[in-house]
Scaffold this active site. Sequence first.
Site, mmCIF file in Angstrom:
data_model
loop_
_atom_site.group_PDB
_atom_site.id
_atom_site.type_symbol
_atom_site.label_atom_id
_atom_site.label_comp_id
_atom_site.label_asym_id
_atom_site.label_seq_id
_atom_site.Cartn_x
_atom_site.Cartn_y
_atom_site.Cartn_z
ATOM 1 N N ASP A 172 12.415 62.420 9.388
ATOM 2 C CA ASP A 172 11.138 62.756 8.975
ATOM 3 C C ASP A 172 10.255 62.959 10.411
ATOM 4 O O ASP A 172 9.049 63.777 10.527
ATOM 5 C CB ASP A 172 10.190 61.552 8.212
ATOM 6 C CG ASP A 172 10.297 60.298 9.007
ATOM 7 O OD1 ASP A 172 11.167 59.836 9.107
ATOM 8 O OD2 ASP A 172 9.112 59.986 9.218
ATOM 9 N N LYS A 183 -4.958 64.011 12.681
ATOM 10 C CA LYS A 183 -4.024 62.781 12.632
ATOM 11 C C LYS A 183 -5.004 61.399 12.795
ATOM 12 O O LYS A 183 -5.611 61.473 13.620
ATOM 13 C CB LYS A 183 -2.927 62.916 13.401
ATOM 14 C CG LYS A 183 -1.782 61.809 13.355
ATOM 15 C CD LYS A 183 -0.878 62.289 14.236
ATOM 16 C CE LYS A 183 0.279 60.980 14.444
ATOM 17 N NZ LYS A 183 1.346 61.218 15.502
ATOM 18 N N ARG A 233 9.726 69.369 8.329
ATOM 19 C CA ARG A 233 10.953 68.470 8.945
ATOM 20 C C ARG A 233 12.099 68.389 8.301
ATOM 21 O O ARG A 233 12.328 69.004 7.018
ATOM 22 C CB ARG A 233 10.312 66.859 8.822
ATOM 23 C CG ARG A 233 8.912 66.837 9.313
ATOM 24 C CD ARG A 233 8.062 65.904 8.404
ATOM 25 N NE ARG A 233 6.702 66.208 8.700
ATOM 26 C CZ ARG A 233 6.019 65.275 9.467
ATOM 27 N NH1 ARG A 233 6.641 64.343 10.108
ATOM 28 N NH2 ARG A 233 4.838 65.534 9.824
ATOM 29 N N GLY A 241 5.583 61.478 3.535
ATOM 30 C CA GLY A 241 4.507 62.438 3.560
ATOM 31 C C GLY A 241 3.320 62.101 4.423
ATOM 32 O O GLY A 241 3.476 60.947 5.155
HETATM 33 P P1 AMP Z 1 5.585 57.727 11.807
HETATM 34 O O1 AMP Z 1 6.057 56.492 12.262
HETATM 35 O O2 AMP Z 1 4.268 57.912 12.492
HETATM 36 O O3 AMP Z 1 6.513 58.850 11.784
HETATM 37 O O4 AMP Z 1 5.061 57.542 10.307
HETATM 38 C C1 AMP Z 1 6.012 57.428 9.297
HETATM 39 C C2 AMP Z 1 5.268 57.368 7.880
HETATM 40 O O5 AMP Z 1 4.404 56.399 7.795
HETATM 41 C C3 AMP Z 1 4.407 58.541 7.899
HETATM 42 O O6 AMP Z 1 4.549 58.914 6.405
HETATM 43 C C4 AMP Z 1 3.324 58.144 8.053
HETATM 44 O O7 AMP Z 1 2.319 59.158 7.597
HETATM 45 C C5 AMP Z 1 3.024 56.911 7.406
HETATM 46 N N1 AMP Z 1 2.005 56.176 8.339
HETATM 47 C C6 AMP Z 1 2.161 55.640 9.649
HETATM 48 N N2 AMP Z 1 0.961 55.172 9.850
HETATM 49 C C7 AMP Z 1 0.070 55.176 8.666
HETATM 50 C C8 AMP Z 1 -1.045 54.456 8.556
HETATM 51 N N3 AMP Z 1 -1.928 53.847 9.367
HETATM 52 N N4 AMP Z 1 -1.697 54.689 7.297
HETATM 53 C C9 AMP Z 1 -1.031 55.435 6.416
HETATM 54 N N5 AMP Z 1 0.251 55.934 6.581
HETATM 55 C C10 AMP Z 1 0.706 55.767 7.873
HETATM 56 MG MG MG Z 2 6.423 60.862 11.491
#
Ligand code: AMP
Ligand code: MG
Length: 472
Positions: free
Chosen positions: A244, A109, A179, A86
């Site tokens: 995702d 973001k 996604r 999510g």
């Molecule tokens: P990503 O690697 O950007 O695809 O992120 C994978 C998952 O980790 C997604 O659900 C993101 O929303 C969550 N996520 C990544 N970075 C953070 C953060 N700094 N705080 C909270 N959730 C995160």
């Molecule tokens: Mg992502």
Amino acid sequence: MTLHIPFDNSYAALPDGFFARVQPEPVKAPSLIAVNAPLARDLGIDGLDDPNLAAVFAGNAVPGGAAPLAQLYAGHQFGQYNPQLGDGRAVLLGETVGTDGIRRDIQLKGSGRTPYSRMGDGRAWLGPVLREYVVSEAMHALGVPTTRALAAVRTGEKVVRERPLPGAVLTRVAQSHLRVGTFQVFAARGDTTALQTMFDYAVDRHYPDATDPARFLDAVMHKQSALVAQWLSLGFIHGVMNTDNCSISGETIDYGPCAFMDSYHPETVYSSIDRFGRYSYAAQADMIVWNMAQLATALLSLMPDPEAAVDPFTAQIHTMPEMIRAEWLTRFAAKIGISDPKPEDAQLVTDLLSLMQVSETDFTNTFRGLVDGTARDQFADPTGFDQWAVGWQARLDGEDDPQGRMRSVNPALIPRNHRIEDMITAAIAGDDAPFHRLNAAYANPYEDDESCNDLRLPPRSNEVVHATFCGT
Ligand code: AMP
Ligand code: MG
């Protein structure tokens, strides 16, 4: 407030269970780094002279008509299913229908914690925000379907990673944030009602003709095949093709550890977390098929007899490698000037790639060099290239304007890793000039602009970037 965003929200009208309503968390001292005026215009946004832009794009002032929410999804990360991901650091403000009639999401973001943040702080630091801004806009200018960057702001707060770093928020625009993982989450829970609702929503929004799961799967497969072939043709490595991060609309999404190759090698990997090369340059074609197989699995439960649908769905997935191969051949044939490739032209392309691999030539400059006759200079020993060029020239006989074709698909400029790193280093020190320069330069990647000649150079040995990192 003069800013006007003509929100027209559809996702927020879905029933409970698809998202959590959440407000962006205000930040201490927002300051605007950039707003993308041409994109804003295309989205139907007015009033960019508003003095509150920084507050809006930091999440401190939620514009009228927005219905902020965090979307629920799941996904396979490096092959492991995670039942709940999510938007952990993103908030969908809402959607607009652009001047082209296409509905797009506007998402912050790095805008703070949500119910899906797990252990994360909900924030982003300046580096990944500027990287995504520059690279996604460059991809758009290169002609690749992609999410876009509408704005970037500094938050005036630090985020703690390996060390305290300046915080930032990116405003991302996408045809949607649906996604593969958006389907997986409901399929894995056995919630067929929610899955059907999501399916109907996605069909309506993206593929109105694909009214049954098989046709829908086929439509997404076609988009993803075309997309991955385009990535390959530009030397682009996404780096984290988890389900995702695999969009239903067929846009490139989630610019984390992505990178453009400098010297050509099919096994190139940059991402620091991709230890086994799952998402290496050449593995991307297989991985997108794998992701589509996960989508197919999720869609099975929408079939009247899921068991009986396994074989036809499997057969459908097995058509994808050929789909990708055909797209790959069209793209790479055009890169060597051929308009209507025959199957045997694949050999001409792979012969060149093999020579490039052995000589470790720069991917971008070798192909661009075919336009202006400098390709052979890329090879320390040009003997093999010269032999190849004999057959190549013979093949181009009778092709209409091969130079023009090559010029339009072999960019002079790509966002090179070392330039991105330098830009981020400067921005951390408060100098945004390199960021603005790169954005301006990459807007016309197929032009020969002498003022950008330095941006065409591959990294010197001390400038080579060996690893890239997720934005987390
Ligand atoms: P990503 O690697 O950007 O695809 O992120 C994978 C998952 O980790 C997604 O659900 C993101 O929303 C969550 N996520 C990544 N970075 C953070 C953060 N700094 N705080 C909270 N959730 C995160
Ligand atoms: Mg992502």
